[in-house]
Design a protein around this motif. Sequence first.
Motif, short mmCIF file in Angstrom:
data_model
loop_
_atom_site.label_atom_id
_atom_site.label_comp_id
_atom_site.label_asym_id
_atom_site.label_seq_id
_atom_site.Cartn_x
_atom_site.Cartn_y
_atom_site.Cartn_z
N LEU A 150 0.63 -1.26 -0.26
CA LEU A 150 0.02 -0.09 -0.03
C LEU A 150 0.93 1.09 -0.01
CD1 LEU A 150 -2.75 1.32 0.34
CD2 LEU A 150 -2.46 1.05 2.74
N PHE A 167 0.58 5.52 0.14
CA PHE A 167 -0.34 6.37 0.60
C PHE A 167 -0.12 7.66 -0.21
CE2 PHE A 167 0.38 3.99 4.42
CZ PHE A 167 -1.03 3.48 4.85
N ARG A 168 -1.25 8.40 -0.63
CA ARG A 168 -1.42 9.57 -1.36
C ARG A 168 -1.88 10.72 -0.83
NH1 ARG A 168 -2.42 4.99 -4.42
NH2 ARG A 168 -1.10 4.74 -6.25
N TRP A 169 -0.95 11.57 0.16
CA TRP A 169 -1.44 12.54 0.98
C TRP A 169 -1.49 13.79 0.19
CZ3 TRP A 169 -3.18 11.20 5.40
CH2 TRP A 169 -2.80 10.14 6.12
N ASP A 219 -5.74 11.82 2.54
CA ASP A 219 -5.50 10.86 1.73
C ASP A 219 -6.80 10.37 1.17
OD1 ASP A 219 -5.33 8.57 0.19
OD2 ASP A 219 -3.42 7.74 1.43
N LEU A 220 -7.34 11.28 0.17
CA LEU A 220 -8.79 10.96 -0.43
C LEU A 220 -8.88 9.48 -0.71
CD1 LEU A 220 -9.32 14.23 -2.22
CD2 LEU A 220 -10.11 13.79 0.02
N ILE A 221 -7.87 8.93 -1.20
CA ILE A 221 -8.20 7.29 -1.79
C ILE A 221 -8.43 6.52 -0.81
CG2 ILE A 221 -6.90 5.40 -3.12
CD1 ILE A 221 -7.55 8.12 -4.80
N ASP A 222 -7.51 6.35 0.35
CA ASP A 222 -7.89 5.61 1.49
C ASP A 222 -8.82 6.32 2.78
OD1 ASP A 222 -6.42 3.39 0.95
OD2 ASP A 222 -4.54 4.70 0.78
N ASN A 223 -9.51 7.37 2.34
CA ASN A 223 -10.38 8.22 3.42
C ASN A 223 -9.46 8.32 4.77
OD1 ASN A 223 -12.47 9.17 4.57
ND2 ASN A 223 -13.71 8.19 3.07
N THR A 248 -9.82 7.27 10.06
CA THR A 248 -10.38 6.76 8.77
C THR A 248 -11.97 5.97 9.19
OG1 THR A 248 -10.01 4.94 7.22
CG2 THR A 248 -9.79 4.42 9.65
N GLN A 307 -12.64 0.26 7.78
CA GLN A 307 -11.20 0.30 7.51
C GLN A 307 -10.14 0.34 8.44
OE1 GLN A 307 -11.13 2.67 3.09
NE2 GLN A 307 -10.32 3.88 4.84
#
Length: 307
Positions: A124, A126-128, A157-161, A268, A272
Amino acid sequence: MSLTRREEMMALATPSSVLVSPSSSLLNSNLSHFPILFRKQQDKINLSIHRKIVACSCNLSRPMFENGFSRRELLLFGISSTIATVSSPFPGYGAEEVIKMVPVVDDINAYTYSYPLELPSKKLIFRWAESRKPERYSSAAPLSPDARQRIVSERVDLIDNLILSVSIGPPNLVFLKSMDKSTWNAKDVADSVLSDKSALRVTSSQRKAESSILDAHSSEVDGETYWYYEYLIRKSPTRSAEESNIYRHYVASTFERDGFLYSLNASTLSKQWNKMGPVLEKTVGSFRLLPPTESYVPPFKDPWRFW
């Protein structure tokens, strides 16, 4: 066989002239007619690559200091840019998870923490995005209508909320009746912070009802007390929205300085939590106050200033 021919054949047999490829035998058979020419060309290529490597290494070493990084930031980066070794301050934490993390240093409010970049075991990344850059308390966004507690920085991180936010606010005297922090317990500190977080125009008791505290405890690190707590937020931020069975799961850390509470909240979605919980716990466990520098702005300074 002449001496010159023998030397050329021995040159072809040395490791420096052997090509490792699917067609190496074919190349060797073709190159046997002009070995010296091939070796000269290979030497030119190696010299060119060497020069590029040296040039790159020189260019990489210079900007670190030209960009004005402090010695403290370089130290933090050197430690935290590799695999994280931050221990979780929350009970019941399982086997240590390998997490690659990077530090944040906020000189305006004098604190630091490390956020995750990669979780190798789950492949994984992360996209911060930095939704709020660090700013002084007087100009920060309020969390409630009374503007007591305010968000001074935030990363999402909008992808993983995932949401990481640092807030500052004064203690709520309903829960922390004494200013002697040695008498505070973790549950009261958690209630004090959470009571000033609601966006609704409701009383402190109603704000408290929106959240459920699952755990609260304190720990002393380098002579400073940190309060840790885990909680759930169940209600919607608007009165008209129906209550959902999907809620946010939080972990937080709080310390006190100059009469204000500094808190890092990490959250989160509840579904999740099993996957992201250990990551957020380590992030919160890395939250530390820093010695003030010339850039530090105490929350009580210039309360009228909004820039």
